[in-house]
Scaffold this active site. Structure first.
Site, PDB file in Angstrom:
ATOM      1  N   ARG A   1      51.292  33.467  45.193  1.00  0.00           N
ATOM      2  CA  ARG A   1      52.029  32.280  44.770  1.00  0.00           C
ATOM      3  C   ARG A   1      53.323  32.700  44.067  1.00  0.00           C
ATOM      4  NH1 ARG A   1      50.053  30.352  40.903  1.00  0.00           N
ATOM      5  NH2 ARG A   1      48.173  31.602  40.619  1.00  0.00           N
TER       6      ARG A   1
ATOM      7  N   TYR B   1      51.937  31.868  52.691  1.00  0.00           N
ATOM      8  CA  TYR B   1      50.803  32.404  51.947  1.00  0.00           C
ATOM      9  C   TYR B   1      50.039  31.375  51.115  1.00  0.00           C
ATOM     10  CZ  TYR B   1      47.801  35.555  49.636  1.00  0.00           C
ATOM     11  OH  TYR B   1      46.668  36.177  49.215  1.00  0.00           O
TER      12      TYR B   1
ATOM     13  N   LYS C   1      46.401  23.949  46.016  1.00  0.00           N
ATOM     14  CA  LYS C   1      46.996  23.810  44.690  1.00  0.00           C
ATOM     15  C   LYS C   1      48.025  22.672  44.639  1.00  0.00           C
ATOM     16  CE  LYS C   1      44.327  26.808  43.035  1.00  0.00           C
ATOM     17  NZ  LYS C   1      44.404  28.231  43.079  1.00  0.00           N
TER      18      LYS C   1
ATOM     19  N   HIS D   1      41.344  23.196  37.635  1.00  0.00           N
ATOM     20  CA  HIS D   1      41.224  24.518  38.272  1.00  0.00           C
ATOM     21  C   HIS D   1      39.882  25.113  37.837  1.00  0.00           C
ATOM     22  CE1 HIS D   1      43.248  28.743  38.956  1.00  0.00           C
ATOM     23  NE2 HIS D   1      42.574  28.346  40.016  1.00  0.00           N
TER      24      HIS D   1
ATOM     25  N   SER E   1      43.715  32.247  37.628  1.00  0.00           N
ATOM     26  CA  SER E   1      43.631  32.884  38.935  1.00  0.00           C
ATOM     27  C   SER E   1      43.180  34.332  38.806  1.00  0.00           C
ATOM     28  CB  SER E   1      45.001  32.834  39.614  1.00  0.00           C
ATOM     29  OG  SER E   1      45.409  31.492  39.733  1.00  0.00           O
TER      30      SER E   1
ATOM     31  N   CYS F   1      40.392  35.525  37.768  1.00  0.00           N
ATOM     32  CA  CYS F   1      39.672  35.810  36.520  1.00  0.00           C
ATOM     33  C   CYS F   1      38.186  35.496  36.629  1.00  0.00           C
ATOM     34  CB  CYS F   1      40.299  35.048  35.363  1.00  0.00           C
ATOM     35  SG  CYS F   1      41.919  35.704  34.917  1.00  0.00           S
TER      36      CYS F   1
ATOM     37  N   ASP G   1      36.916  26.843  43.033  1.00  0.00           N
ATOM     38  CA  ASP G   1      38.316  26.884  42.591  1.00  0.00           C
ATOM     39  C   ASP G   1      38.823  25.563  42.007  1.00  0.00           C
ATOM     40  OD1 ASP G   1      40.671  28.636  42.443  1.00  0.00           O
ATOM     41  OD2 ASP G   1      41.598  27.283  43.889  1.00  0.00           O
TER      42      ASP G   1
ATOM     43  N   ARG H   1      42.941  38.362  50.490  1.00  0.00           N
ATOM     44  CA  ARG H   1      41.998  37.228  50.407  1.00  0.00           C
ATOM     45  C   ARG H   1      41.138  37.121  51.659  1.00  0.00           C
ATOM     46  NH1 ARG H   1      42.286  33.708  45.573  1.00  0.00           N
ATOM     47  NH2 ARG H   1      43.925  34.729  44.398  1.00  0.00           N
TER      48      ARG H   1
HETATM   49  P1  GTP Z   1      41.392  32.695  42.234  1.00  0.00           P
HETATM   50  O1  GTP Z   1      40.829  32.553  43.615  1.00  0.00           O
HETATM   51  O2  GTP Z   1      42.699  33.423  42.215  1.00  0.00           O
HETATM   52  O3  GTP Z   1      41.506  31.391  41.518  1.00  0.00           O
HETATM   53  O4  GTP Z   1      40.434  33.720  41.425  1.00  0.00           O
HETATM   54  P2  GTP Z   1      38.967  33.569  40.799  1.00  0.00           P
HETATM   55  O5  GTP Z   1      39.070  32.989  39.430  1.00  0.00           O
HETATM   56  O6  GTP Z   1      38.056  32.915  41.744  1.00  0.00           O
HETATM   57  O7  GTP Z   1      38.553  35.122  40.585  1.00  0.00           O
HETATM   58  P3  GTP Z   1      37.456  36.002  41.353  1.00  0.00           P
HETATM   59  O8  GTP Z   1      36.068  35.516  41.117  1.00  0.00           O
HETATM   60  O9  GTP Z   1      37.885  36.163  42.767  1.00  0.00           O
HETATM   61  O10 GTP Z   1      37.593  37.391  40.594  1.00  0.00           O
HETATM   62  C1  GTP Z   1      38.820  38.087  40.538  1.00  0.00           C
HETATM   63  C2  GTP Z   1      38.577  39.534  40.181  1.00  0.00           C
HETATM   64  O11 GTP Z   1      37.878  39.618  38.931  1.00  0.00           O
HETATM   65  C3  GTP Z   1      37.723  40.275  41.214  1.00  0.00           C
HETATM   66  O12 GTP Z   1      38.272  41.533  41.457  1.00  0.00           O
HETATM   67  C4  GTP Z   1      36.379  40.382  40.545  1.00  0.00           C
HETATM   68  O13 GTP Z   1      35.680  41.523  40.956  1.00  0.00           O
HETATM   69  C5  GTP Z   1      36.710  40.418  39.042  1.00  0.00           C
HETATM   70  N1  GTP Z   1      35.623  39.809  38.227  1.00  0.00           N
HETATM   71  C6  GTP Z   1      35.003  38.623  38.458  1.00  0.00           C
HETATM   72  N2  GTP Z   1      34.006  38.395  37.570  1.00  0.00           N
HETATM   73  C7  GTP Z   1      33.998  39.463  36.735  1.00  0.00           C
HETATM   74  C8  GTP Z   1      33.185  39.832  35.604  1.00  0.00           C
HETATM   75  O14 GTP Z   1      32.270  39.117  35.174  1.00  0.00           O
HETATM   76  N3  GTP Z   1      33.490  41.011  34.989  1.00  0.00           N
HETATM   77  C9  GTP Z   1      34.506  41.817  35.439  1.00  0.00           C
HETATM   78  N4  GTP Z   1      34.725  42.959  34.788  1.00  0.00           N
HETATM   79  N5  GTP Z   1      35.273  41.518  36.502  1.00  0.00           N
HETATM   80  C10 GTP Z   1      35.031  40.354  37.154  1.00  0.00           C
HETATM   81  C1  SPV Z   2      44.876  31.020  42.758  1.00  0.00           C
HETATM   82  O1  SPV Z   2      45.904  31.714  42.698  1.00  0.00           O
HETATM   83  O2  SPV Z   2      44.412  30.432  41.752  1.00  0.00           O
HETATM   84  C2  SPV Z   2      44.153  30.896  44.044  1.00  0.00           C
HETATM   85  C3  SPV Z   2      44.792  31.412  45.251  1.00  0.00           C
HETATM   86  O3  SPV Z   2      43.083  30.311  44.071  1.00  0.00           O
HETATM   87  S1  SPV Z   2      46.019  30.322  45.847  1.00  0.00           S
HETATM   88  O4  SPV Z   2      45.439  29.524  46.913  1.00  0.00           O
HETATM   89  O5  SPV Z   2      47.112  31.145  46.377  1.00  0.00           O
HETATM   90  O6  SPV Z   2      46.468  29.441  44.787  1.00  0.00           O
HETATM   91 MN    MN Z   3      42.532  29.567  41.984  1.00  0.00          MN
END
Ligand code: GTP
Ligand code: SPV
Ligand code: MN
Length: 594
Positions: A70, A198, A207, A227, A249, A251, A278, A367
């Site tokens: 983004r 993207y 979003k 979110h 994002s 996290c 999400d 992704r």
């Molecule tokens: P968006 O799709 O961008 O909104 O991200 P999201 O909030 O869904 O994050 P996602 O669950 O994909 O995790 C992002 C990164 O954080 C990945 O590389 C995970 O492995 C890492 N991660 C997720 N949960 C944990 C956790 O409990 N501990 C740690 N250390 N890392 C984590």
């Molecule tokens: C984020 O960035 O919070 C995502 C990926 O979930 S995107 O669809 O690019 O916003």
């Molecule tokens: Mn997101």
């Protein structure tokens, strides 16, 4: 009066004329349509086939190397009054924004097919759902929208019934970052996005619609567009409680939404059900509870870090019929990313022979796009028109220090302050520096379609007679020790924290009052078998009064930066907390915290 379909037809004609599209294709969402599109993309190189034995139906898309995340600095909220967008958004006057992007759209689809993509955010028959139409010249966007939304004929029929829809116009243009804009016109329920193919820049239902335009609609209609993931936690008695959690994002939303319980919990009968990973739309029901739907139908998840050890459900679901974007590949053409324990990368995300000296094999924001139903923990309640009742709202971010593993807000107003004050380190999900601590209120900094001061007022307004609001919590999986390593094991073990949260909601678990909120004592939370040192437990649950005093002062400055629009009730809450902190001594809090 013109019907919604007439106005849709007229808009498509106008856009086709402006963009000089060669052909127009109305998407019906059928399987034959999908097959045809896929064949075309495999032929054009938009998609690359992956190993059909190990990953049947899977494909790889390599985006332009300058178009991988983004772009917050190019994302605008275009309201008549600048203050309605607020200091949390980039703003442009609507007339200027239309002129700027329309000039870029002129002739942008010459020689290309214009796809009309009707979609529904949420179950087709849910009163909480809302529809939109995306016009795009990217077949990759169409293929993603087909997975991420209820796309095609059923959505078109609902648009006819509803009489209205959100208009989203998208073209990849020439992918020049200098000519890239993501414009939102909430007063016109319109989005115009050009120059990027993207994710969040281009899949306009996500979003742009479900959060930026959605949050605007939610405020005027009395609901919340957030979110947040939605997860159901079933205890051994077979009772399921639903939790909505907002993390910025990259996290941990996808991971928490589909976590696999630790073995002892599995044996005891705990189960986890994924409703969404999400976005969450929540609305007060007649019973006063907040009822939530996941407006999406698929997951656009972060690939790096996804492994059998971290997120086995995700790894299982992306074995087939998945679109990968910007991952590396092994010599036998399997997708590969950093953190995957099996396989060796042969080529990187740009298709070059992989050279670790040149950076990671997968882009850090690589992704996968996959249908929600492919997740082993997919909850059938994701299709429920009425949604699911939310027992707890959880905020969290990447905070290497200060913020404890978990704490509970005293009441709704305190919880809104906790959400507003949220901070997190930036990630690769957006362009710019990674690892910089910034404020990201309710994980909505990049996504709230209006002034945060008004958004906080809207949140506060839910606390009214008859409301049975969820309790609000804050978690931090990313606290680091002196050695720079994470103190908390995270992933599946996060269920231990959710168990305490649910226990707080039904009154079965205790907590210690601190000036910051209620924190579990080490004995209130099940840490059995984790092998955490006493020092680690202490750091995870301690309240550093001096550090929190500084944090609260910074929160006060942040609230003040919004000027007179900031609700007094939130400022009063911040003052109350700052005072409570100044009156307590470190030793008092440490003693209370155990
Ligand atoms: P968006 O799709 O961008 O909104 O991200 P999201 O909030 O869904 O994050 P996602 O669950 O994909 O995790 C992002 C990164 O954080 C990945 O590389 C995970 O492995 C890492 N991660 C997720 N949960 C944990 C956790 O409990 N501990 C740690 N250390 N890392 C984590
Ligand atoms: C984020 O960035 O919070 C995502 C990926 O979930 S995107 O669809 O690019 O916003
Ligand atoms: Mn997101």
């Amino acid at each position: 009066m013109t019907s919604s379909l007439e106005s849709l037809n007229r808009w498509v004609e106008d856009v086709a004329r402006l963009t000089e599209a060669e052909k127009i294709h109305w998407c019906d969402g059928s399987e034959s349509e999908e097959r045809l599109l896929k064949e075309q993309m495999l032929a054009s190189g938009d998609l690359i086939g992956l190993n059909p034995e190990t990953h049947p139906g899977c494909t790889l898309h390599r985006s332009s190397p300058t178009d991988v995340a983004r772009v917050e600095h190019l994302t605008f909220i275009c309201t008549r009054d600048r203050d309605d967008a607020g200091p949390n958004n980039h703003w442009m006057a609507p007339s200027e924004a239309h002129a700027k992007v329309d000039a870029l759209f002129a002739g942008a689809m010459r020689g290309r097919t214009l796809y009309v993509v009707p979609y529904c955010m949420g179950p087709i028959d849910s009163p909480i759902s809302r529809c939109g139409v995306e016009i795009t010249d990217s077949p990759y966007v169409v293929a993603n929208m087909r997975i991420m939304t209820r796309m095609g004929s059923a959505a078109l029929a609902r648009i006819e019934r509803d009489g209205h829809f959100v208009k989203g116009l998208h073209s990849i243009g020439d992918l020049d970052p200098e000519k890239r804009f993501i414009m939102h016109f909430p007063e016109e329920l319109t989005i115009k996005s050009i120059g990027s193919g993207y994710g969040g820049n281009a899949l306009l239902g996500k979003k742009c619609h479900a959060l930026r335009i959605g949050s605007w609609q939610a405020r005027s209609e009395g609901w919340l567009a957030e979110h947040m993931l939605i997860v159901g936690i079933e205890n051994p008695r077979g009772e399921t409680r639903y939790i909505a959690a907002a993390f910025p994002s990259a996290c941990g939303k996808t991971n928490l939404a589909m976590l696999i319980p630790p073995e002892s919990y599995r044996e005891a009968g705990w189960k986890v059900w994924t409703v969404g990973d999400d976005i969450c739309w929540m609305k007060p029901g007649e019973d006063g509870q907040l009822w939530a739907i996941n407006p999406e139908a698929g997951y656009f998840g972060v690939a790096p870090g996804t492994d059998r050890t971290t997120n086995p459900n995700a790894l299982t679901m992306i074995q087939h019929d998945t679109i990968f974007t910007n991952v590396g590949v092994t010599a036998d053409n399997q997708p590969w990313w950093e953190g995957l324990s099996e396989g060796v990368p042969a080529r990187d995300w740009q298709g070059r022979p992989h050279d670790p000296g040149q950076g990671p094999a997968a882009h850090p924001n690589a992704r996968f796009t996959v249908s929600a139903k492919q997740c082993p923990s997919w909850s059938p309640m994701a299709e429920a028109a009425e949604g699911v009742p939310i027992s707890a709202i959880v905020f969290g971010g990447r905070r290497p220090s200060l913020i404890p593993l978990v704490f509970e807000a005293r009441d709704w107003t305190h919880g809104v302050l906790v959400g507003a004050a949220m901070g997190s380190e930036t990630t690769a999900a957006a362009t710019g520096a990674v690892g910089v601590l910034r404020r990201d209120s309710m994980a909505m900094k990049p996504f709230c379609g209006y002034n945060f001061a008004d958004y906080f007022s809207h949140w506060l307004s839910f606390d009214k007679p008859g409301a049975k609001l969820p309790k609000i919590f804050h978690v931090n999986w990313f606290r680091k020790g002196a050695d720079g390593k994470f103190l908390w094991p995270g992933f599946g073990e996060n269920l231990r924290v959710l168990e305490w949260i649910i226990g707080r909601c039904d009154g079965s678990r205790s907590a210690v009052e601190t000036p910051v909120g209620r924190v579990p004592a080490a004995t209130d939370i099940n840490l059995d078998g984790l092998g955490l040192s006493a020092a680690a437990i202490d750091s995870l649950l301690e309240i550093d009064v001096d550090g929190w005093g500084r944090e609260m002062a910074a929160t006060g400055e942040y609230l003040d930066s919004f000027g007179a629009r900031m609700p007094q009730a939130l400022k009063a809450e911040q003052k109350r907390m700052a005072e409570a902190l100044s009156k307590s001594t470190p030793s008092q809090v440490r003693a209370a915290g155990g």
